[in-house]
Design a protein around this motif. Structure first.
Motif, PDB file in Angstrom:
ATOM      1  N   ALA A   2     -25.804  -2.229  18.783  1.00 18.72           N
ATOM      2  CA  ALA A   2     -25.481  -2.587  17.398  1.00 18.72           C
ATOM      3  C   ALA A   2     -25.668  -4.089  17.174  1.00 18.72           C
ATOM      4  N   PHE A   3     -26.070  -4.449  15.959  1.00 17.31           N
ATOM      5  CA  PHE A   3     -26.232  -5.867  15.609  1.00 17.31           C
ATOM      6  C   PHE A   3     -24.949  -6.336  14.922  1.00 17.31           C
ATOM      7  N   ASN A   4     -24.345  -7.366  15.467  1.00 20.99           N
ATOM      8  CA  ASN A   4     -23.048  -7.851  14.944  1.00 20.99           C
ATOM      9  C   ASN A   4     -23.157  -9.283  14.421  1.00 20.99           C
ATOM     10  N   ILE A   5     -22.623  -9.485  13.232  1.00 17.94           N
ATOM     11  CA  ILE A   5     -22.556 -10.835  12.654  1.00 17.94           C
ATOM     12  C   ILE A   5     -21.069 -11.194  12.524  1.00 17.94           C
ATOM     13  N   ALA A   6     -20.694 -12.348  13.057  1.00 19.52           N
ATOM     14  CA  ALA A   6     -19.291 -12.784  12.996  1.00 19.52           C
ATOM     15  C   ALA A   6     -19.183 -13.951  12.021  1.00 19.52           C
ATOM     16  N   ILE A   7     -18.225 -13.863  11.103  1.00 19.99           N
ATOM     17  CA  ILE A   7     -17.963 -14.997  10.201  1.00 19.99           C
ATOM     18  C   ILE A   7     -16.503 -15.393  10.329  1.00 19.99           C
ATOM     19  N   ASP A   8     -16.266 -16.603  10.775  1.00 15.93           N
ATOM     20  CA  ASP A   8     -14.899 -17.116  10.844  1.00 15.93           C
ATOM     21  C   ASP A   8     -14.764 -18.320   9.930  1.00 15.93           C
TER      22      ASP A   8
END
Ligand code: DC
Length: 225
Positions: A2-8
């Motif tokens: 799976a392709f995961n994008i993290a935004i913090d």
């Protein structure tokens, strides 16, 4: 995989608006982890468990079941089977959330659920510790912030639009306190992951930030395929 994008990033930086738009563009799932922490806070509020009582909070964690569904691109949060989306956005629940999210028992429970979701779905997940702790291997990581004044003004306008009586100075002060609590807690404090891209949205439109993130994702996808 799976392709995961993290935004913090801190409260009011525009993470959810931007993450929702990026998710729409890519047909990815959007996961708002703040809403999951808020659902737990609502449970403690309703059951009159003090945010300061770590022992009671930890014991109660076993009785809490937080689940998510997605309806027309909108995340729905369920607390023990009840859809609680309408109850988790108050200032009071926000304050309790910030206080209870310092506890290991609360974080472990939600981190596990977040990792399970990310292992099976292409998604964009926003929060405070996604790039640093929940998904350290996310293919794209963003640290999105804006000045306290900008974030305060955005929140002020949002509340005014809803007809809520509020003062800009008080909102800015609440934001400062929330930053202080989220950035200085012992477990999983809010900070930029070493490999995260820093974006200050103070002088950028939503469109500009969304496009910047989409460019980063497309570069990454074309590089790895
Ligand atoms: O993003 P938000 O304002 O809905 O988050 C509410 C609170 O939840 C925030 O003060 C800190 C906490 N939180 C957290 O500790 N970790 C996350 N991944 C998301 C939110």
């Amino acid at each position: 995989m799976a392709f995961n994008i993290a935004i913090d990033g801190p409260a009011g930086a525009g993470k959810s608006t931007i993450a929702r738009r990026v998710a729409q563009e890519l047909s990815y799932l959007y996961v708002d982890t703040g809403a999951m922490y808020r659902a737990m806070a609502l449970y403690f509020q309703r059951n009159r468990i003090s945010p300061e009582n770590e022992t009671e909070i930890s014991a109660a964690c076993d009785q809490i079941n937080v689940t998510l569904t997605n309806e027309n691109g909108e995340q729905q949060v369920f607390l023990n089977g009840e859809n609680v989306n309408a109850y988790i956005r108050t200032e009071e629940v926000g304050k309790i959330t910030s206080a209870i999210s310092v506890y290991a028992s609360v974080r472990q429970k939600l981190t596990q659920l977040q990792r399970e979701l990310a292992s099976v779905s292409n998604l964009i997940m926003d929060g405070r510790d996604i790039g640093t702790c929940v998904l350290p291997k996310a293919q794209v990581k963003i640290y999105l912030t804006a000045s306290v004044e900008t974030r305060g003004k955005r929140r002020f306008l949002e509340l005014q639009e809803k007809g809520v009586d509020c003062k800009l100075e008080q909102i800015c002060e609440d934001i400062r306190q929330r930053d202080e609590q989220d950035m200085n807690r012992q477990i999983s404090p809010l900070r930029q992951a070493e490999d995260a891209i820093f974006i200050d949205s103070s002088f950028l439109s939503i469109e500009e930030v969304v496009n910047q993130i989409l460019d980063l994702v497309r570069q990454k996808i074309s590089f790895t395929s």
